[in-house]
Structures are given as C-alpha cells and as structure tokens.
Design an enzyme around this catalytic site. Sequence first.
Site, PDB file in Angstrom:
ATOM      1  N   LYS A  25      -3.464  -9.794  -1.643  1.00 41.01           N
ATOM      2  CA  LYS A  25      -2.489  -9.497  -2.894  1.00 41.01           C
ATOM      3  C   LYS A  25      -1.246 -10.532  -2.964  1.00 41.01           C
ATOM      4  O   LYS A  25      -0.534 -10.784  -3.917  1.00 41.01           O
ATOM      5  CB  LYS A  25      -2.303  -8.161  -3.210  1.00 41.01           C
ATOM      6  CG  LYS A  25      -1.703  -7.406  -2.016  1.00 41.01           C
ATOM      7  CD  LYS A  25      -0.359  -7.212  -2.371  1.00 41.01           C
ATOM      8  CE  LYS A  25       0.507  -6.346  -1.095  1.00 41.01           C
ATOM      9  NZ  LYS A  25       2.020  -6.646  -0.924  1.00 41.01           N
ATOM     10  N   LYS A  85     -12.584  -9.762   6.543  1.00 43.11           N
ATOM     11  CA  LYS A  85     -12.015  -8.699   5.888  1.00 43.11           C
ATOM     12  C   LYS A  85     -12.895  -7.349   6.045  1.00 43.11           C
ATOM     13  O   LYS A  85     -14.075  -7.565   5.353  1.00 43.11           O
ATOM     14  CB  LYS A  85     -11.385  -8.839   4.800  1.00 43.11           C
ATOM     15  CG  LYS A  85     -10.416  -9.556   4.502  1.00 43.11           C
ATOM     16  CD  LYS A  85      -8.993  -8.864   4.806  1.00 43.11           C
ATOM     17  CE  LYS A  85      -7.756  -9.794   4.609  1.00 43.11           C
ATOM     18  NZ  LYS A  85      -6.473  -9.198   4.794  1.00 43.11           N
ATOM     19  N   GLY A  99       0.827  -1.144   0.107  1.00 42.86           N
ATOM     20  CA  GLY A  99       0.029  -0.001   0.091  1.00 42.86           C
ATOM     21  C   GLY A  99       0.955   1.319  -0.088  1.00 42.86           C
ATOM     22  O   GLY A  99       0.363   2.247  -0.600  1.00 42.86           O
ATOM     23  N   ASN A 100       2.065   1.372   0.755  1.00 48.41           N
ATOM     24  CA  ASN A 100       2.865   2.284   0.900  1.00 48.41           C
ATOM     25  C   ASN A 100       3.588   2.888  -0.652  1.00 48.41           C
ATOM     26  O   ASN A 100       3.836   4.004  -0.725  1.00 48.41           O
ATOM     27  CB  ASN A 100       4.055   2.137   1.541  1.00 48.41           C
ATOM     28  CG  ASN A 100       4.948   0.955   1.226  1.00 48.41           C
ATOM     29  OD1 ASN A 100       4.399  -0.003   0.823  1.00 48.41           O
ATOM     30  ND2 ASN A 100       6.243   1.172   1.443  1.00 48.41           N
ATOM     31  N   LYS A 145       2.727 -12.401   4.322  1.00 46.99           N
ATOM     32  CA  LYS A 145       3.904 -12.311   3.304  1.00 46.99           C
ATOM     33  C   LYS A 145       4.584 -13.541   3.285  1.00 46.99           C
ATOM     34  O   LYS A 145       5.469 -14.063   2.450  1.00 46.99           O
ATOM     35  CB  LYS A 145       4.639 -10.821   3.609  1.00 46.99           C
ATOM     36  CG  LYS A 145       3.794  -9.595   3.295  1.00 46.99           C
ATOM     37  CD  LYS A 145       4.483  -8.753   3.898  1.00 46.99           C
ATOM     38  CE  LYS A 145       3.728  -7.060   3.487  1.00 46.99           C
ATOM     39  NZ  LYS A 145       2.319  -7.362   3.686  1.00 46.99           N
TER      40      LYS A 145
END
Length: 311
Positions: free
Chosen positions: A211, A128, A12-13, A273
């Site tokens: 993602k 979510k 997102g960053n 991740k």
Amino acid sequence: MKKEKIVIALGGNALGNNLPEQMIAVKQTAAAIADLIEDGHQVVISHGNGPQVGMIHIAMAELNRLYPGFTPAPMSVCVGMSQGYIGYDLQNSLRAELLNRGISKPVTTLITQVCVDPYDEAFANPSKPIGRFMTAEEARIEEKRGNHCIEDSGRGFRRVVASPKPTDIIEIESIRALVDAGQVVVACGGGGIPVMRQGNGLRGASAVIDKDFASAKLAELLDADYLIILTAVEKVALNFGKPNETYLDEMTLEEAKKYCEEGHFAAGSMLPKIEASMGFVSHRPGCKALITKLEKARDGILGRTGTVIHQ
C-alpha cells in the site's frame, strides 16, 4: 499556511485487526484526517488491508472446503471486497466527523484497480504469506492448484503470492475529477486491486501490492504536494532499538538512499515506507514525504514532528 494536496497512506494501526476494532479505530482515524481537511488541505486517502484481506481469503477458502460448489475467490476479488467494506466504514466515520465540525464535504470510496507488470520479477519469487496455516497435505493440494506454499517458522504451511510494484492506476482520471470537485476520496485501498492489461481488458493478478508503493504512485499521478505515510512511530530512526538509536527530523534523497544501503531499515517494516517516499519525492522538485504517527499528522505538516524526506 499554504494549502497542500495530500495523499495519506493509513497503516494497519489506523484500521484495527477485526470488525469491532475497525469500528473504533476509524473514528480516531477520521478525527486526525478531519484536522487536515479543516485546515483547508485537499486530501486523498489510501489504506492497508492486511488483516482484512486475510480474513476474507480464509473465509472464502473455508466456504469452498465445506461446500465445494463455491469456488475460492481469487486474490484480486478478495482485495476488492476489502476495499468496499473498509471504505464503507472509513467514509461514513469521516463524513460524520466533518459534519460534527460544521464541514459539509462529500467523501467517496472508489474501488480502484492498479496495474502491475506481468514480467515483474516478484512473480518469480512470491513472498507475501496469505490465509490460514495448513498441513503439509493441504499445502500439496494447493500446489497442485498452481498456488505457491512455504513452511512458516515451524507453524505450518501458508500460501504465498507475489508483491509486484504498481505501474499505473486505472481509475486515476475519476479520482482526479473527484478531487478537483472538492471531494475527499478513499482510493487504492489495500494497494489496489492488482490487474494486468490484456488487449482492451484487465485480468486480476494473484498478487498483493504494497500500500505504501501504491500510495506513492497515487500521489505522483495526482501531482500531490505531500505523501503522508502513517505508521506506529512518530519519527524514523537510525539504529532502531539499539543503544545508539537516533531519530531523524528530515532526510534528503541522497541520505535516505545511503541509510537504506547501510541496512538501517527493516525489509518488512520501515524499508518499503522509505523506498516509496523516495520514489514519490524524486518525481518533481518541491514535493515532500512525511512519515509519522496518525495522531501527529497535523503537527507533521506544520513542521513540528515526524520525519520529512525531500530532494
């Protein structure tokens, strides 16, 4: 240096939280990606869409509230919208950055559908949060529509949707053809549009796909050499934020599994991740996953920084 086939998962960053921020962020992102392309690597880009898809969902819900004749957009449509406008900014910024460096290479955004299993246990446990905060009465109305809502830390109620694992990518052959033709491809944005197979058709699912897991599936199906997951930290740490915090240069699959079991990685942050990286690395010998900051991607590939996960 060996030229690698790389799938990059942008956090997102790398995109900002709103349109003005996104316009600035994608220029910095394009520069970091162009470094890898300039080095001769084949690059495929995936990205998150948390703030963007939330903004679209809220806007469509408000449109329906003010003008009941306009029906709310399902999550699959909201994800598709976010893929389009993020990809538009990203591909144009990257194209300009490459041309500024004397590199003429097409950049294509592909609206991508990602299959999920209708029997995935995530559908029984939606988790979510999406959209705006609601009152208890508004949440009851949402429940009557068949949507799940939860109370969110005393701030009100929010709708929640499932986050199933990706099982396949519908447009994978198109992505592969574009990569083989020497193009840079932006695909599986926001985890991909979640769909389920119904005979010869596809039906959108009320879900969002992580993602990082979608990027790992993309890297696997493209038989990539590297999956790079870009995030807010330069390296993965054990005992993060504690006095005995320890940064890791590398992890084997066995070590990564052990650290996960010991609870070193937060479920809503680093854990997906690591799990996505493990899933990709396990599919064949020789491939690697790298977790690092956006601006450190080139140094990470050169072995100078970041955390590498390998067999």
